[in-house]
Scaffold this motif. Sequence first.
Motif, PDB file in Angstrom:
ATOM      1  N   PRO A 193      47.831  47.641  40.023  1.00 62.97           N
ATOM      2  CA  PRO A 193      48.360  47.475  38.659  1.00 62.97           C
ATOM      3  C   PRO A 193      49.829  47.878  38.586  1.00 62.97           C
ATOM      4  O   PRO A 193      50.248  48.852  39.235  1.00 62.97           O
ATOM      5  N   ASN A 194      50.594  47.157  37.798  1.00 63.75           N
ATOM      6  CA  ASN A 194      52.023  47.417  37.671  1.00 63.75           C
ATOM      7  C   ASN A 194      52.270  48.481  36.597  1.00 63.75           C
ATOM      8  O   ASN A 194      52.850  48.209  35.543  1.00 63.75           O
ATOM      9  N   ARG A 195      51.803  49.705  36.886  1.00 65.10           N
ATOM     10  CA  ARG A 195      51.959  50.823  35.958  1.00 65.10           C
ATOM     11  C   ARG A 195      52.411  52.059  36.740  1.00 65.10           C
ATOM     12  O   ARG A 195      52.161  52.153  37.951  1.00 65.10           O
ATOM     13  N   PRO A 196      53.023  53.032  36.093  1.00 66.44           N
ATOM     14  CA  PRO A 196      53.469  54.242  36.803  1.00 66.44           C
ATOM     15  C   PRO A 196      52.319  55.006  37.453  1.00 66.44           C
ATOM     16  O   PRO A 196      52.487  55.625  38.500  1.00 66.44           O
ATOM     17  N   ASP A 197      51.140  54.978  36.815  1.00 73.21           N
ATOM     18  CA  ASP A 197      49.945  55.561  37.425  1.00 73.21           C
ATOM     19  C   ASP A 197      48.737  54.780  36.946  1.00 73.21           C
ATOM     20  O   ASP A 197      48.747  54.178  35.862  1.00 73.21           O
ATOM     21  N   PHE A 198      47.698  54.761  37.764  1.00 76.19           N
ATOM     22  CA  PHE A 198      46.502  53.993  37.419  1.00 76.19           C
ATOM     23  C   PHE A 198      45.295  54.553  38.163  1.00 76.19           C
ATOM     24  O   PHE A 198      45.433  55.302  39.137  1.00 76.19           O
ATOM     25  N   GLU A 199      44.119  54.205  37.667  1.00 71.33           N
ATOM     26  CA  GLU A 199      42.865  54.628  38.283  1.00 71.33           C
ATOM     27  C   GLU A 199      42.616  53.776  39.525  1.00 71.33           C
ATOM     28  O   GLU A 199      42.531  52.559  39.435  1.00 71.33           O
ATOM     29  N   ILE A 200      42.490  54.429  40.692  1.00 74.14           N
ATOM     30  CA  ILE A 200      42.281  53.690  41.932  1.00 74.14           C
ATOM     31  C   ILE A 200      40.798  53.635  42.303  1.00 74.14           C
ATOM     32  O   ILE A 200      40.387  52.883  43.175  1.00 74.14           O
ATOM     33  N   ILE A 201      39.981  54.423  41.629  1.00 75.96           N
ATOM     34  CA  ILE A 201      38.530  54.381  41.773  1.00 75.96           C
ATOM     35  C   ILE A 201      37.915  54.851  40.457  1.00 75.96           C
ATOM     36  O   ILE A 201      38.432  55.776  39.820  1.00 75.96           O
ATOM     37  N   SER A 202      36.836  54.206  40.060  1.00 81.75           N
ATOM     38  CA  SER A 202      36.120  54.620  38.857  1.00 81.75           C
ATOM     39  C   SER A 202      35.097  55.679  39.252  1.00 81.75           C
ATOM     40  O   SER A 202      34.117  55.382  39.932  1.00 81.75           O
ATOM     41  N   LEU A 203      35.340  56.931  38.852  1.00 83.02           N
ATOM     42  CA  LEU A 203      34.484  58.047  39.252  1.00 83.02           C
ATOM     43  C   LEU A 203      33.356  58.283  38.252  1.00 83.02           C
ATOM     44  O   LEU A 203      33.547  58.143  37.050  1.00 83.02           O
TER      45      LEU A 203
END
Length: 203
Positions: free
Chosen positions: A129-139
């Motif tokens: 995703p083109n964002r400064p931070d993002f969820e890389i796994i759904s926990l």
Amino acid sequence: EIPDVPTLVLLSTTGRAVRVDLPEGSEAPAPATRRSKHDAILSTVHGTTRGELGAITTRGRLIRFTPVDLPSVPPNSVQLGAGARIGDYLGIADKKERVIALVSLSGDEPIALGTRQGVVKRVSPGAYPNRPDFEIISLKPGDELVGAGHSRDEHELVFVTSDAQLLHFAASAVRPQGAAASGMAGINVSAKAQVLFFGVVDP
């Protein structure tokens, strides 16, 4: 102005990060001659001084950053204690959220992730995703990441649990997924146990 040269960023087990600039013709970093207690390398990543890298946290987030403002140490004497606290550098407000790995965002290797409840995931490279931070796994509730790293198909993925169980298997057994996916069962953990370590090993 700091030039954009090849650099190696090192993260210590005490949560400090340093930058080792490697201009053409320089030697590989040498081990530090003086070390603080428990001061060891937790994660390393190659990039450039002004290039974008990723920091993966226990909460399953990937935070984009550039290493240009990290303390620079000479290749012939890497002192991890001279580093900046990575949580402060990235602006992480929650003191319980820790950075567990540094990764490249421009490479072609999937990122492997392992959680405390035994979930494993490999993230397809490039389509972030083109964002400064993002969820890389759904926990799942109560779960957190314990390890991460780049993984080619020929690498081994390794889990170690608190009740002394060790499981290793080929990374190729885990199909790469998008950042929003939750992964798959990696190791069965007994009710009173948890995963202490997850890592990627080159055979």
